[in-house]
Design an enzyme around this catalytic site. Structure first.
Site, mmCIF file in Angstrom:
data_model
loop_
_atom_site.group_PDB
_atom_site.id
_atom_site.type_symbol
_atom_site.label_atom_id
_atom_site.label_comp_id
_atom_site.label_asym_id
_atom_site.label_seq_id
_atom_site.Cartn_x
_atom_site.Cartn_y
_atom_site.Cartn_z
ATOM 1 N N CYS A 1 45.727 44.460 42.670
ATOM 2 C CA CYS A 1 44.708 45.387 43.185
ATOM 3 C C CYS A 1 44.077 44.895 44.482
ATOM 4 O O CYS A 1 43.484 45.683 45.223
ATOM 5 C CB CYS A 1 43.637 45.632 42.136
ATOM 6 N N HIS B 1 37.610 48.503 45.980
ATOM 7 C CA HIS B 1 38.712 48.828 45.072
ATOM 8 C C HIS B 1 38.131 49.681 43.947
ATOM 9 O O HIS B 1 37.038 49.410 43.443
ATOM 10 C CB HIS B 1 39.317 47.533 44.523
ATOM 11 N N ASN C 1 42.412 54.105 38.886
ATOM 12 C CA ASN C 1 42.690 52.837 39.558
ATOM 13 C C ASN C 1 44.130 52.879 40.074
ATOM 14 O O ASN C 1 45.078 52.831 39.295
ATOM 15 C CB ASN C 1 42.493 51.698 38.548
#
Ligand code: UT7
Length: 327
Positions: free
Chosen positions: A115, A254, A284
């Site tokens: 990520c 993020h 996500n």
């Protein structure tokens, strides 16, 4: 003294059409729309249909970023793709993208920091531009996270989505080093700590199991590390650049969980209006989430030329980090 800054010349993003809602998920696993919304803020996520790969998403986002920058693909001499879900073990998505775009100069490769991948890729490209190794870089975050999810595990399958975002960076040889004139990537800060690998990992790979594997996460433990490490990386990068958190116009985090975004904002006294959030619509998307959110805020007119923007992320590994830019 002149300084070679990497200017953000253009941004672009791409999401597959297919939307998977929380209600649909509640028919697949023991979950509910209310649990997912309350615990994560996620309402829906985009899922790449069968046959559509990470390179396909990356190409669409890259073409949009190049159009936005008004730069021909042939001018690109560096491609860095952040992905954890490449089409193949090799070639890299980066070199696949290079061929698809008809770019033949310079180098193309992938970076894998899950990520945090986009922040890592941005840092690599920024440093290569600063050292004169590249003049026009395409930095992409692209993922098909849906391909590594265990669709029977409610604790992970409701969280992730597919998508891609891209930025074009161009070398800007400025002779004026005043703070206002310094437009581009002002600094990046990368961290990792491999001791935490078991909290967020994929349980397969070519040299261990010979399978692709599935994403596994102990979410509540990752959550605690996320708030602390992200806040630390934000204050560190601001300190190093000599700016106060209060002077930063926009925060592009993020997008893992709305509660993480709000927890970090609260800890650093950041008004939530300054935090770009797309987690409700995208879920996500791992390395794609920062450039997807950045693109949205540029398209809707929030992030404007001259604004000071802080990007940050934490991901498996653990990896984490931040990037500060004047857009
Ligand atoms: O992108 C990389 C970084 N990733 C992150 O930053 C993710 C960080 N973690 C999180 O966002 C959150 O920890 C989650 C959203 C993953 C989970 O939220 P939580 O508030 O930490 O919940 P929990 O894991 O402590 O679980 C609470 C309960 C458990 O039930 P019991 O043991 O209390 O009976 C879980 O089994 O919620 C249950 N649960 C669910 N219930 C309904 C877990 N997933 C679900 C679900 N639907 N999808």
């Amino acid at each position: 003294m002149t300084e070679r800054l990497a200017r953000i010349a253009g941004v672009g993003a791409w999401l597959p059409d297919r939307i998977l809602t929380n209600d649909e998920l509640s028919r697949m696993v023991d979950t509910s729309d209310s649990w997912i919304r309350e615990r994560t803020g996620i309402r829906q996520r985009h899922i790449a249909p069968e046959g559509v790969t990470t390179a396909d998403l990356a190409e669409q986002a890259a073409r949009r970023a190049l159009d936005d920058a008004g730069i021909a693909p042939e001018a690109v001499d560096l491609i860095v793709v952040a992905t954890t879900t490449p089409d193949f073990t090799f070639p890299s998505v980066g070199t696949m993208l290079q061929a698809r775009l008809g770019a033949t100069k310079g180098a193309a490769f992938d970076v894998q920091a899950v990520c945090t991948g986009f922040v890592y890729a941005l840092s690599v490209a920024d440093n290569m531009i600063a050292r004169g190794q590249a003049g026009t870089a395409l930095v992409v975050g692209a993922e098909t996270m849906s391909r590594i999810l265990d669709w029977t595990d409610r604790s992970t399958c409701v969280l992730f989505g597919d998508g891609a975002g891209a930025m074009v960076l161009t070398a800007d040889q400025s002779s004026d080093n005043s703070d206002e004139a310094r437009t581009g990537i002002l600094g990046t800060y990368l961290r990792s700590d491999g001791r935490f690998k078991d909290l967020l990992h994929v349980d397969g790979g070519p040299s261990s199991t010979g399978t692709v594997g599935h994403l596994r996460m102990i979410g509540n433990q990752v959550f605690r590390h996320a708030i602390t490490n992200i806040a630390e990386s934000m204050t560190t990068i601001a300190d190093r650049a000599g700016v106060a958190i209060a002077d930063i116009d926009w925060f592009v985090p993020h997008q893992a969980n709305q509660r993480i975004l709000e927890g970090v904002a609260k800890r650093l006294s950041i008004p939530t209006e300054k935090v770009i959030s797309t987690v409700a619509d995208h879920g996500n998307t791992s390395a794609a989430s920062v450039p997807l959110a950045f693109d949205r805020a540029v398209q809707d007119g929030r992030i404007k030329r001259g604004d000071l923007v802080l990007m940050e992320a934490l991901g498996g590994g653990f990896t984490w980090g931040a990037a500060l830019a004047r857009f």
